[in-house]
Design an enzyme around this catalytic site. Structure first.
Site, PDB file in Angstrom:
ATOM      1  N   HIS A  81       0.808  -1.217   0.000  1.00 43.61           N
ATOM      2  CA  HIS A  81       0.000   0.000   0.000  1.00 43.61           C
ATOM      3  C   HIS A  81       0.843   1.269   0.000  1.00 43.61           C
ATOM      4  O   HIS A  81       0.318   2.350  -0.274  1.00 43.61           O
ATOM      5  CB  HIS A  81      -0.937  -0.003   1.211  1.00 43.61           C
ATOM      6  CG  HIS A  81      -2.008  -1.043   1.134  1.00 43.61           C
ATOM      7  ND1 HIS A  81      -3.308  -0.757   0.777  1.00 43.61           N
ATOM      8  CD2 HIS A  81      -1.973  -2.385   1.347  1.00 43.61           C
ATOM      9  CE1 HIS A  81      -4.029  -1.862   0.782  1.00 43.61           C
ATOM     10  NE2 HIS A  81      -3.239  -2.862   1.127  1.00 43.61           N
ATOM     11  N   ASP A 101       3.865   9.559  -1.056  1.00 39.68           N
ATOM     12  CA  ASP A 101       2.704   8.789  -0.603  1.00 39.68           C
ATOM     13  C   ASP A 101       2.428   7.676  -1.604  1.00 39.68           C
ATOM     14  O   ASP A 101       2.568   7.879  -2.820  1.00 39.68           O
ATOM     15  CB  ASP A 101       1.463   9.679  -0.491  1.00 39.68           C
ATOM     16  CG  ASP A 101       0.754   9.530   0.839  1.00 39.68           C
ATOM     17  OD1 ASP A 101       0.909   8.470   1.473  1.00 39.68           O
ATOM     18  OD2 ASP A 101       0.041  10.469   1.251  1.00 39.68           O
TER      19      ASP A 101
END
Length: 479
Positions: A169, A382
């Site tokens: 992720h 991110d």
């Protein structure tokens, strides 16, 4: 789920639950978050199984609570017990003080510790043993995120030969950064024991492939495709793909239109004087670029005095790891910057920066999303950043402007509608704030319509279906 497996087994560091004690009675409730929202319907349909750490003390009657949860949610839970020392070394230590900063390109925050690495391997082995104990050969086993990268390798050691999948992720670092990790080869070889490895972006997938081909030279590329690459490793074929995660667009859109959120959004804007609102919402973490954001906002007020009294930044910081010195220092830095900015620019009836250090309940969150004219989503790095997508889904009037870091995974999908910035470029980000502030309504509508269509089409349910459809190494790409 169109594949030969009978049941989905999801494995993550934490179980998708919140266990609490109220007036002496133990309670268990489903957790929140995108992964739970995405996978719960599939697990419910298949009477599936979720394996993870319960995150609560040993005194909780877990067997009874898990049985209650299974009856209510129609899928099972299985807990993996961790000691206090293991939480310290495997989770807080290696996972969050080594892999987290390294994978986010922030080498200066990394701590390399042999004991933490060994504990990481021990805990990954325990997760593998738990999976082997409760799964069957007809299960499809899907392991999630950086805390459990070696579970597949340990499952192979335990004799598990069925298809194993892994999804990361967070970002995957470049080979040059990964070289700094003393255990890089062990980590890469462990990942190569999966049959399907999923990343958020094409850049992450390329970083992994370049790292493997450089540091595990016996790996061979069989073929390259738009969404995946086939590799040969130790007489096995595995698929490496990129699958950008998303949100439940319909859920956020409906929530933003609800009467409660509509009223809260109106009150919030009126309470702050009807001026344009810039919104930042982040967990307290050094990867989120909040100090740089404050500096860019300060520079925008210096450079464009016409924005003063006509615009305010609302920055919500959700407390996280408050017992870690590095995070305490970040909190102190933010406190100081917020005080300085307000001290310099505040005038009677106008505060430029509203800095909230707390969590928001759902109605408040949706109201902030809906009412803010500008979202400032500027992480230093991110994996995806779902705040950007949530903001678009809640911008039901389509008048919001998204300012997005080019280093967020979401930039790959949302770059055409957002204003992309380099968060290290204080001057450029300040200019983007003014561009968003002064953007004509027609352009706002055009951009947000494009963004909402992108998020609506590529929702989290499509992500799950896409990933599960790729479970056979020789299957055709979807999406």
């Amino acid at each position: 789920m169109d594949n030969p497996y009978q049941r989905l087994v999801v494995v993550s560091n934490r179980l998708p639950i919140v266990v609490s004690q109220e007036d002496g009675d133990w309670q268990i409730k489903p957790g929140s978050g995108g992964l739970v929202t995405a996978l719960a319907p599939v697990l419910h349909e298949q009477r599936g199984l979720w394996i993870g750490w319960p995150g609560c003390s040993d005194e909780a009657p877990l067997d009874e609570l898990f049985s209650r949860f299974s009856r209510e949610q129609q899928y099972q839970l299985h807990g993996v017990t961790l000691t206090t020392e293991e939480v310290e070394k495997y989770y807080l230590g290696f996972s969050n003080e080594t892999l987290w900063p390294l994978f986010h390109d922030l080498l200066g925050h990394c701590h390399f510790n042999q004991e933490n690495w060994l504990c990481y391997g021990t805990v990954n082995r325990r997760f593998a043993e738990a999976i082997a104990e409760v799964s069957t050969k007809d299960d499809f086993i899907w392991i999630h995120d950086y805390q459990l990268a070696l579970v597949g390798s340990h499952l192979r050691d335990l004799g598990i030969r069925q298809s194993l999948a892994f999804f990361l992720h967070i970002p995957f670092p470049s080979p040059d950064l990964l070289r700094r990790l003393p255990w890089k080869t062990e980590l890469l070889r462990g990942l190569l024991d999966y049959d399907l490895i999923g990343f958020q972006t094409l850049r992450d997938r390329r970083n992994f492939l370049n790292s493997v081909l450089t540091m595990v030279p016996e790996t061979e590329v069989l073929s390259r495709h738009r969404y995946y690459t086939l590799l040969r490793y130790r007489d096995r074929t595995l698929k490496v793909g990129h699958f950008p995660i998303s949100i439940d667009f319909a859920q956020f859109d409906a929530a933003a239109r609800s009467p409660e959120v509509t009223d809260a959004a109106w009150y919030l804007h009126e309470h702050l004087g009807g001026r344009q609102l810039v919104l930042g919402i982040d967990r307290l973490d050094y990867t989120k670029g909040i100090p740089e954001r404050f500096l860019a906002f300060e520079r925008a007020l210096e450079k464009y005095p016409e924005m003063r009294k006509n615009l305010s930044l609302i920055q919500v910081v959700v407390p996280s790891r408050t017992d870690v010195a590095e995070y305490q220092q970040l909190k102190e830095e933010l406190d100081g910057l917020a005080g300085r900015i307000n001290g310099r620019f505040a005038e009677p009836g106008w505060m430029p920066l509203h800095y909230l250090y707390r969590s928001l309940d759902p109605v408040q969150l949706f109201a902030y999303y809906r009412t803010s004219e500008i979202a400032l989503v500027t992480p230093l790095r991110d994996g995806m950043n779902l705040v950007a997508k949530e903001y678009c889904a809640c911008s039901v009037e389509r008048k919001g402007v998204l300012i997005l870091s080019e280093f967020a995974g979401a930039a790959d999908q949302l770059g055409k509608g957002a204003l992309l910035v380099n968060p290290y470029d204080i001057e450029g980000t300040a200019d983007a704030i003014f561009q968003a502030y002064s953007m004509p309504e027609e352009e706002r509508l055009r951009r947000m319509t494009l963004l909402r269509a992108k998020v609506r089409r590529n929702n989290v349910h499509r992500w799950v279906g896409w990933f599960l459809a790729e479970t056979h190494p020789h299957g055709e790409p979807h999406g």
